[in-house]
Design a protein around this motif. Structure first.
Motif, short mmCIF file in Angstrom:
data_model
loop_
_atom_site.label_atom_id
_atom_site.label_comp_id
_atom_site.label_asym_id
_atom_site.label_seq_id
_atom_site.Cartn_x
_atom_site.Cartn_y
_atom_site.Cartn_z
N THR A 131 12.96 -9.98 -6.24
CA THR A 131 11.92 -10.45 -5.34
C THR A 131 10.55 -9.97 -5.83
N THR A 132 9.51 -10.51 -5.20
CA THR A 132 8.15 -10.08 -5.53
C THR A 132 7.87 -8.80 -4.73
N GLY A 133 8.40 -7.70 -5.23
CA GLY A 133 8.30 -6.42 -4.52
C GLY A 133 9.24 -6.38 -3.32
N THR A 134 9.40 -5.18 -2.77
CA THR A 134 10.24 -5.09 -1.57
C THR A 134 9.59 -5.78 -0.40
N GLN A 135 8.25 -5.88 -0.45
CA GLN A 135 7.57 -6.55 0.66
C GLN A 135 8.12 -7.96 0.83
N GLN A 136 8.37 -8.65 -0.29
CA GLN A 136 8.91 -10.00 -0.14
C GLN A 136 10.36 -9.98 0.36
N ALA A 137 11.14 -8.98 -0.07
CA ALA A 137 12.52 -8.91 0.42
C ALA A 137 12.53 -8.75 1.95
N ILE A 138 11.61 -7.91 2.45
CA ILE A 138 11.51 -7.72 3.91
C ILE A 138 11.12 -9.04 4.58
N ASP A 139 10.13 -9.70 4.01
CA ASP A 139 9.66 -10.96 4.57
C ASP A 139 10.78 -12.01 4.60
N THR A 161 7.13 3.72 11.03
CA THR A 161 7.60 2.99 9.85
C THR A 161 6.43 2.35 9.12
N SER A 162 6.74 1.71 7.98
CA SER A 162 5.65 1.22 7.13
C SER A 162 4.94 0.03 7.77
N PRO A 163 3.61 -0.01 7.65
CA PRO A 163 2.84 -1.10 8.26
C PRO A 163 3.26 -2.47 7.73
N SER A 204 11.13 8.09 4.20
CA SER A 204 10.53 6.99 4.94
C SER A 204 9.00 7.12 4.87
N ASN A 205 8.34 6.00 4.97
CA ASN A 205 6.87 5.96 4.94
C ASN A 205 6.39 5.81 6.38
N PRO A 206 5.57 6.67 6.95
CA PRO A 206 4.76 7.69 6.29
C PRO A 206 5.32 9.13 6.37
N GLU A 210 18.00 -1.50 4.80
CA GLU A 210 17.72 -0.16 4.24
C GLU A 210 16.65 -0.27 3.17
N ASP A 211 15.45 0.19 3.49
CA ASP A 211 14.35 0.16 2.52
C ASP A 211 14.42 1.44 1.68
N ASP A 212 14.79 1.27 0.41
CA ASP A 212 14.94 2.44 -0.47
C ASP A 212 13.80 2.49 -1.50
N SER A 213 12.63 2.01 -1.09
CA SER A 213 11.49 1.95 -2.03
C SER A 213 11.16 3.30 -2.65
N TYR A 214 11.36 4.37 -1.87
CA TYR A 214 10.97 5.70 -2.35
C TYR A 214 12.16 6.57 -2.73
N GLY A 215 13.35 5.99 -2.72
CA GLY A 215 14.57 6.77 -2.90
C GLY A 215 14.70 7.49 -4.23
N GLY A 218 15.25 -2.46 -2.87
CA GLY A 218 14.71 -1.47 -3.80
C GLY A 218 13.48 -2.03 -4.50
N SER A 219 12.74 -1.13 -5.16
CA SER A 219 11.46 -1.53 -5.76
C SER A 219 11.22 -0.78 -7.06
N PHE A 220 10.57 -1.43 -8.01
CA PHE A 220 10.09 -0.73 -9.20
C PHE A 220 8.62 -0.34 -9.04
N SER A 221 8.05 -0.63 -7.87
CA SER A 221 6.62 -0.33 -7.69
C SER A 221 6.32 1.16 -7.75
N LYS A 222 7.24 1.96 -7.22
CA LYS A 222 6.93 3.39 -7.13
C LYS A 222 7.39 4.14 -8.38
N LEU A 278 3.76 -5.04 -11.57
CA LEU A 278 4.83 -5.94 -12.02
C LEU A 278 5.42 -6.73 -10.86
N ARG A 279 5.13 -6.29 -9.66
CA ARG A 279 5.60 -6.95 -8.43
C ARG A 279 7.10 -7.29 -8.53
N THR A 280 7.89 -6.29 -8.82
CA THR A 280 9.34 -6.53 -8.94
C THR A 280 10.10 -5.58 -8.03
C1 LIG Z 1 8.16 1.85 2.72
C2 LIG Z 1 7.59 0.74 1.89
N1 LIG Z 1 8.34 -0.37 1.73
C3 LIG Z 1 7.87 -1.39 0.97
C4 LIG Z 1 6.63 -1.34 0.37
C5 LIG Z 1 6.21 -2.51 -0.48
O1 LIG Z 1 6.35 -2.19 -1.83
P1 LIG Z 1 6.43 -3.28 -3.00
O2 LIG Z 1 6.31 -4.64 -2.37
O3 LIG Z 1 5.32 -2.98 -3.94
O4 LIG Z 1 7.78 -3.08 -3.62
C6 LIG Z 1 5.82 -0.23 0.52
C7 LIG Z 1 4.50 -0.18 -0.16
O5 LIG Z 1 3.89 0.81 -0.40
C8 LIG Z 1 6.30 0.85 1.31
O6 LIG Z 1 5.57 1.94 1.50
#
Ligand SMILES: Cc1ncc(COP(=O)(O)O)c(C=O)c1O
Length: 241
Positions: free
Chosen positions: A36-44, A63-65, A112-114, A140-145, A180-184, A190-192
């Motif tokens: 996906t285009t980042g985890t943000q797109q997976a959530i969407d 939780t994350s905004p 978890s964020n924040p 399960e958002d594992d962006s920071y795992g 999951g995300s490669f952003s962190k 790379l938006r992956t």
């Molecule tokens: C908890 C969490 N999930 C998802 C995202 C979205 O990340 P990305 O779309 O870059 O993978 C962020 C962005 O900082 C985040 O903090």
């Protein structure tokens, strides 16, 4: 420079499946992975697919905004679930499940964020048990795992704090959608990111993705694959301490 496979560049999905997920005890086949285009797109995508306006969604609080914005756009009724330093409180979670009959629970058990909270093993098992008993999908958002600085080697860390997807005994991840995300770990530009879940859910998310953007950038996915498969980079992010 052509269009690629709609689910994402196959070698990268295979790499995730074999090298990355296996390291975390996550058992998947490539059909269970959608890039996906980042985890943000997976959530969407998952929220667009599963929610009707007025549906209740439980979210770890705070939780994350980015997730809250998606839920607001879908017209969901957002129900925050309080927790302590070990994760969300199972008694409270069960009460909410009985009272609001939620469609899903969104949580980030590993940092978890924040708050940066890291759920204990007991809490992970208790939350998963409730989700499976009440038939509530856990997103399960594992962006920071990957970002642990505790001196534990990855295998030790993931044994102590396994992903809930890895803990799920349902056939092919029936109770959990892992994102999951490669952003962190690599680069946000790379938006992956990716979603891993039951093949039927992944296929349905892929259909929504085709409408949203056709596919994520195959060029970025190839670049990322070259970096991950042919460099020492993974060794570096595997031992961040
Ligand atoms: C908890 C969490 N999930 C998802 C995202 C979205 O990340 P990305 O779309 O870059 O993978 C962020 C962005 O900082 C985040 O903090």
């Amino acid at each position: 420079m052509q269009y690629g496979e709609p689910a994402g560049y196959t070698p990268l999905r295979e790499w995730l499946n074999k090298d990355w997920n296996a390291r975390k005890g996550i058992r998947t086949v490539p059909e269970q992975i959608l890039l996906t285009t980042g985890t943000q797109q997976a959530i969407d995508l998952v929220m667009r697919l599963l929610l009707e306006p007025g549906d209740s969604v439980l979210v770890e609080h705070p939780t994350s905004p980015g997730c809250l914005e998606v839920l607001e756009m879908q017209g969901a009724k957002i129900v925050p679930v309080m927790g302590d330093r070990d994760g969300i409180l199972p008694d409270l979670l069960e009460q909410h499940m009985q009272q609001v009959r939620p469609k899903l629970l969104f949580a980030a058990p590993s940092f978890s964020n924040p708050t940066g909270a890291l759920w204990s093993m007991e809490r992970r098992e208790a939350v998963l048990e409730l989700c499976s008993r009440y038939g509530v999908l856990l997103v399960e958002d594992d962006s920071y795992g990957e970002l642990h600085f505790d001196g534990l080697e990855p295998t030790e860390f993931y044994r102590k704090y396994p992903s809930l997807f890895a803990l799920d005994t349902a056939d092919q991840g029936g109770h959990v959608l892992y994102i999951g995300s490669f952003s962190k770990t690599v680069a946000p530009a790379l938006r992956t990111g990716w979603a891993a879940g039951h093949p039927a859910l992944i296929q349905a998310m892929a259909s929504v993705k085709r409408i949203a953007d056709g596919q994520s950038s195959p060029m970025n996915q190839r670049l990322l694959y070259q970096l991950l498969a042919h460099s020492l980079f993974v060794g570096v992010i595997t031992y961040p301490c």
